[in-house]
Enzyme design. Structure first.
Site, short mmCIF file in Angstrom:
data_model
loop_
_atom_site.label_atom_id
_atom_site.label_comp_id
_atom_site.label_asym_id
_atom_site.label_seq_id
_atom_site.Cartn_x
_atom_site.Cartn_y
_atom_site.Cartn_z
N ARG A 33 -5.46 6.29 -7.67
CA ARG A 33 -5.14 7.72 -7.63
C ARG A 33 -5.13 8.33 -9.03
NH1 ARG A 33 0.25 7.75 -4.08
NH2 ARG A 33 0.11 9.99 -4.53
N LEU A 73 0.86 -1.18 0.00
CA LEU A 73 0.00 0.00 0.00
C LEU A 73 0.90 1.23 0.00
CD1 LEU A 73 -2.75 -0.84 2.69
CD2 LEU A 73 -2.99 -0.95 0.21
N ASP A 74 0.46 2.30 -0.63
CA ASP A 74 1.22 3.54 -0.62
C ASP A 74 1.37 4.06 0.81
OD1 ASP A 74 1.26 3.40 -3.37
OD2 ASP A 74 -0.30 4.91 -3.66
N ARG A 75 2.39 4.86 1.01
CA ARG A 75 2.64 5.44 2.33
C ARG A 75 1.41 6.12 2.92
NH1 ARG A 75 6.34 10.62 2.50
NH2 ARG A 75 4.38 11.41 1.63
#
Length: 231
Positions: A161, A59-61
């Site tokens: 996104r 998962l992205d930060r």
């Protein structure tokens, strides 16, 4: 993050897999620049096993919510196969700046990674890129914001996104990379939650999975769009 704090974030646990509620704002593993990351605390999640679990996906930060860990190499191989074959059912919630024209739909827009010395790397919609498919439904809206439920059918980097920002024209609230200064409402943390995941791990059993709670930084925007704690 202390061991007790990380253990309190376990949403599901069995002999193969852990699903934890990842907090926003911390990378899952160490990047080129070093610094704190979630993976360095995984020893607290051994729960009697000889080695700590390992990441089954990423998962992205700045994304919160359901993160899957494999507890040993055999589990990681099985999980890797589920993810690579698209059989891990993932549900995301997002708050976007702007409301999609249609209340629901499918985004089919291939994604390509580009990189420049000045701006670094980013993902863009490009016909020469990898296939990327995302279904979305508008669950609520208010004050120029929309609450979306999204189901990615492929696992491309930054897929949700970029699809929201480019294909829908509605970037995620607080997205540090794909929202413009005019549309991104600078200063807000990114509003993206890995809300739920379902994993058909066992042939003769129902799929296992978990649902992540709404993180504090998303609560106000989701409530404005109609979410209630019983939702």
């Amino acid at each position: 993050m202390t061991p007790d704090e990380l253990q309190a974030r376990v949403l599901y646990r069995d002999g193969l897999v852990l699903i934890i509620d990842k907090p926003a704002g911390i990378p899952v593993h160490q990047g080129p620049g070093g610094g704190p990351n979630l993976e360095q605390s995984f020893d607290a999640l051994r729960f009697g096993f000889p080695k700590p679990p390992a990441l089954a996906h990423r998962l992205d930060r700045d994304t919160a919510g359901c993160l899957v860990l494999g507890r040993h190499p055999k589990a990681l191989r099985r999980l890797g196969k589920l993810f690579s074959e698209g059989r891990a059912a993932k549900t995301y919630w997002a708050v976007t700046v702007g409301v999609p024209t249609e209340p629901q739909g499918r985004i089919e827009a291939p994604l390509l990674k580009i990189s420049t010395r000045r701006d670094g790397w980013r993902m863009v919609v490009d016909e020469t890129g990898q296939s990327a498919v995302t279904d979305y439904t508008v669950l609520g809206q208010a004050d120029g914001l929309a609450w979306l439920e999204l189901t990615p059918h492929t696992g491309r980097t930054h897929q949700i996104r970029v699809h929201c920002a480019t294909a829908l024209g509605c970037p995620l609230l607080g997205d540090p990379q794909y929202a413009t200064a005019e549309s991104g409402r600078p200063g807000a943390p990114m509003h993206l939650l890995s809300r739920a995941i379902s994993l058909p791990l066992y042939p003769k059993r129902d799929a296992v999975g978990a649902v992540a709670p709404v993180p504090p930084h998303m609560a106000a925007a989701l409530a404005a769009c109609g979410f209630t704690t019983g939702g």
